[in-house]
Design a protein around this motif. Structure first.
Motif, short mmCIF file in Angstrom:
data_model
loop_
_atom_site.label_atom_id
_atom_site.label_comp_id
_atom_site.label_asym_id
_atom_site.label_seq_id
_atom_site.Cartn_x
_atom_site.Cartn_y
_atom_site.Cartn_z
N ASP A 64 -22.22 47.97 -4.64
CA ASP A 64 -22.00 46.84 -4.84
C ASP A 64 -22.96 45.92 -5.44
OD1 ASP A 64 -20.07 44.60 -4.96
OD2 ASP A 64 -20.87 43.74 -2.96
N TRP A 67 -25.40 48.19 -8.86
CA TRP A 67 -24.31 49.06 -9.79
C TRP A 67 -25.32 49.66 -10.94
CZ3 TRP A 67 -19.89 51.29 -8.99
CH2 TRP A 67 -19.57 52.19 -10.15
N ARG A 108 -14.62 49.84 -7.10
CA ARG A 108 -15.91 50.35 -7.55
C ARG A 108 -15.62 51.88 -7.96
NH1 ARG A 108 -19.78 47.17 -9.05
NH2 ARG A 108 -19.62 45.15 -7.51
#
Length: 360
Positions: A64, A67, A108
């Motif tokens: 998170d 990245w 994600r």
């Protein structure tokens, strides 16, 4: 933010998407290996477990806020010669509450597929991880067998729904090193002993209740495969088995490969060669050849020298269709600056990896 991470991000942004030309991977007609479709070219899995970083963090711990680190590490694995990356997904991060998949982590995962497609890397998506006990939801451990299997199926349904359209999915690995224990365990005692602070082994039932252990395993595999196939009918399904998943004297996992592989597209075994035991290690590997491709999904020179490890790789090609080692976010050049034995061992492994897979 790492400089190389910014560079990787820039390159990924500028690079043309590889997904348009990215073949899907299927089992070959002779059931001994893999093939790219539609090109028809042979595919030999050669890659890394990206199970943690150099700080021992799991991918969901940093993807998170960092990245760019994930993208940089993927490009480094590609540059080292990998075509497969095994990613370990934690149950609690994707299903923190019953019936409520975590949208942010699913997003994600979708982004990770895009990165893989752009780089031409295939993902081995290993799920249901409970590596850090603190991250396992209390409600999940409180479930009985039927409830836990239902929650696990919900996890896989949510993941497969996101991944179904991507050619970058090499396979879904149902669970890392599952076990069907004999007899009965205490309520909530779903995890095996910790190794280096992580619980890699899980049990799929707490009470054998007089049932044949392989039958329990086969039913569980079927339930998980069905949950995936509801959304993704094309990607391959496998299972990361310990090397004692065999019906032979001594320690047994209950996942006897010759009895449970019927719902698997190919077989995965975790095998770390030991010094002076090459013949024994190869005999174990051969026992996993049950009419389907065999991938050594975890291996590393942890118990032998680099020379012995390379000898094992070369000799294993008679049975193995692919090999997956480890990458923990540090290149050989970065590891060369560290004086500790662990860094030297990892660097030696990466140099061996960079030389390429055994010739088939």
């Amino acid at each position: 933010m790492r400089t190389r991470g910014l560079l990787a991000l820039a390159l990924l942004t500028l690079a043309p998407a590889a997904s348009m030309a990215m073949d899907r991977i299927e089992v070959s007609g002779d059931k001994r290996g893999f093939v790219r479709v539609p090109s028809g070219e042979s595919f030999v899995p050669w890659g890394f477990n990206y199970d943690r970083d150099s700080k021992s963090r799991l991918i969901e711990d940093y993807w998170d806020a960092e990245w760019d680190t994930v993208e940089a590490d993927f490009r480094e694995m590609k540059d080292l010669g990998a075509n497969v990356v095994r990613v370990h997904l934690q149950f609690g991060r994707f299903l923190p509450e019953p019936g409520k998949p975590d949208a942010a982590n699913l997003d994600r995962l979708a982004r990770l597929l895009i990165v893989a497609e752009r780089l031409g890397l295939y993902l081995d998506l290993t799920g249901l991880g409970c590596y850090h006990m603190a991250d396992v939801p209390a409600w999940y451990d409180a479930l009985d067998e039927a409830g836990r299997w239902s929650a696990q199926a919900e996890f896989w349904g949510a993941v497969a729904k996101v991944c179904a359209g991507s050619p970058a999915v090499f396979c879904y690995d149902l669970m890392n090193e599952p076990v069907v224990p004999g007899g009965k365990r205490a309520a909530g005692d779903w995890l095996g002993p910790a190794f280096a602070g992580k619980h890699f082994v899980q049990v799929i039932t707490l009470d054998q209740a007089g049932r044949p252990r392989p039958e329990i395993a086969r039913l569980w595999i079927g339930a998980m495969a069905d949950a995936i196939r509801k959304h993704d009918k094309r990607a391959l399904v496998t299972l990361g088995m310990v090397d004692w998943s065999l019906d032979r004297p001594g320690l047994q996992s209950g996942f006897d490969v010759d009895k449970v592989a019927v719902r698997l597209d190919f077989v995965c075994v975790h095998l770390y060669p030991e010094a002076g035991k090459l013949a024994e290690n190869l005999k174990t590997l051969e026992a996993f050849a049950v009419g389907k491709p065999v991938v050594i999904e975890e291996t590393f020179p942890m118990k032998c020298s680099g020379a012995e490890f390379r000898a094992f790789l070369e000799a294993s090609k008679a049975t193995a269709a692919g090999w997956v080692g480890f990458y923990w976010g540090e290149t050989p050049e970065e590891l060369a600056k560290k004086p500790d034995i662990g860094s030297a061992m990892t660097r030696g492994w990466l140099e061996t990896f960079r030389a390429g897979p055994p010739s088939k």
